[in-house]
Design an enzyme around this catalytic site. Sequence first.
Site, PDB file in Angstrom:
ATOM      1  N   ASP A 191       0.783  -1.247   0.000  1.00  0.00           N
ATOM      2  CA  ASP A 191       0.000   0.000   0.000  1.00  0.00           C
ATOM      3  C   ASP A 191       0.815   1.298   0.000  1.00  0.00           C
ATOM      4  O   ASP A 191       0.477   2.250   0.730  1.00  0.00           O
ATOM      5  CB  ASP A 191      -0.965   0.011   1.201  1.00  0.00           C
ATOM      6  CG  ASP A 191      -1.928  -1.160   1.197  1.00  0.00           C
ATOM      7  OD1 ASP A 191      -1.916  -1.952   0.244  1.00  0.00           O
ATOM      8  OD2 ASP A 191      -2.710  -1.281   2.167  1.00  0.00           O
ATOM      9  N   LYS A 215      -6.725  -4.764  -2.928  1.00  0.00           N
ATOM     10  CA  LYS A 215      -7.297  -5.474  -1.781  1.00  0.00           C
ATOM     11  C   LYS A 215      -8.328  -4.588  -1.084  1.00  0.00           C
ATOM     12  O   LYS A 215      -8.070  -3.417  -0.815  1.00  0.00           O
ATOM     13  CB  LYS A 215      -6.193  -5.889  -0.809  1.00  0.00           C
ATOM     14  CG  LYS A 215      -5.405  -4.729  -0.201  1.00  0.00           C
ATOM     15  CD  LYS A 215      -4.236  -5.288   0.582  1.00  0.00           C
ATOM     16  CE  LYS A 215      -3.505  -4.302   1.440  1.00  0.00           C
ATOM     17  NZ  LYS A 215      -4.276  -3.512   2.376  1.00  0.00           N
ATOM     18  N   CYS A 224      -2.031  -2.435   7.907  1.00  0.00           N
ATOM     19  CA  CYS A 224      -2.035  -3.370   6.771  1.00  0.00           C
ATOM     20  C   CYS A 224      -0.822  -4.296   6.734  1.00  0.00           C
ATOM     21  O   CYS A 224      -0.932  -5.445   6.303  1.00  0.00           O
ATOM     22  CB  CYS A 224      -2.179  -2.601   5.469  1.00  0.00           C
ATOM     23  SG  CYS A 224      -3.814  -1.850   5.335  1.00  0.00           S
TER      24      CYS A 224
HETATM   25  N1  TIU Z   1      -2.581   0.382   4.331  1.00  0.00           N
HETATM   26  C1  TIU Z   1      -3.026   0.634   5.557  1.00  0.00           C
HETATM   27  O1  TIU Z   1      -2.316   0.463   6.549  1.00  0.00           O
HETATM   28  N2  TIU Z   1      -4.309   1.162   5.664  1.00  0.00           N
HETATM   29  C2  TIU Z   1      -4.736   1.936   6.696  1.00  0.00           C
HETATM   30  O2  TIU Z   1      -5.885   2.341   6.747  1.00  0.00           O
HETATM   31  N3  TIU Z   1      -3.796   2.281   7.642  1.00  0.00           N
HETATM   32  C3  TIU Z   1      -3.947   3.123   8.694  1.00  0.00           C
HETATM   33  O3  TIU Z   1      -3.024   3.195   9.512  1.00  0.00           O
HETATM   34  N4  TIU Z   1      -5.044   3.845   8.805  1.00  0.00           N
END
Ligand code: TIU
Length: 221
Positions: free
Chosen positions: A24, A129, A162
């Site tokens: 991500d 995802k 994530c």
């Molecule tokens: N990719 C990921 O970690 N999504 C989140 O929403 N992370 C947060 O820390 N909010």
Amino acid sequence: MAIIAAQPYDFECPIERLGLIVIDMQRDFIEPGGFGEALGNDVRPLGRIVPVVHELLTLFRRLQRPIVHTQEGHARDLSDCPPAKRRRGEASLRIGDPGPMGRVLIEGEPGFAIVPELAPLPGELVIRKPGKGAFYATSLDETLRGLGLSHLLFAGVTTEVCVQTTMREANDRGYECLLCEDATESYFPAFKSAALAMIRAQGGIVGWTAPLRAVREGLGG
Ligand code: TIU
């Protein structure tokens, strides 16, 4: 067999069964105006790991080992976004709302894109995802098994959301997981260090952690 000096002990891995998973590294989490900022976070610390993740990409490209990039996001009609996820946090900008980088966390929008420095090259796998974990409602497990991978090196954001969720999912599926400590970041420094400690506690209950330097040395980079 490569040996990477890691915690809680050396991570031994057959290089021919090792892949890199970059979680991500999207504009929505790393740049102002996206989902991360809408949740009330200062996004600037996340940008600092971009050069480190780039080094890992360069290393794996040179070693000709598989690279998987993930992107958290949803279909344009939000059919794969649970209402509870959209409601959560009563954010100023919710998933699907129009923001400065297009509709927040929606496939194909500018904010959904991986930051340009880390853009996937042709031949690298990219998995969208809908959850925090990359195994939920995706073909990731089949894809990794199809590539013959048993050992995974992780990078990306955020450490305790994530990245940790995906490592736990991978660990339960039998993969040996190593997290590169300086190639991951959180909006909360204390959460990053707690997540690293949790992962490697109890003899590596979820996996291992190691700095980039040790990864490079272990993989002959
Ligand atoms: N990719 C990921 O970690 N999504 C989140 O929403 N992370 C947060 O820390 N909010």
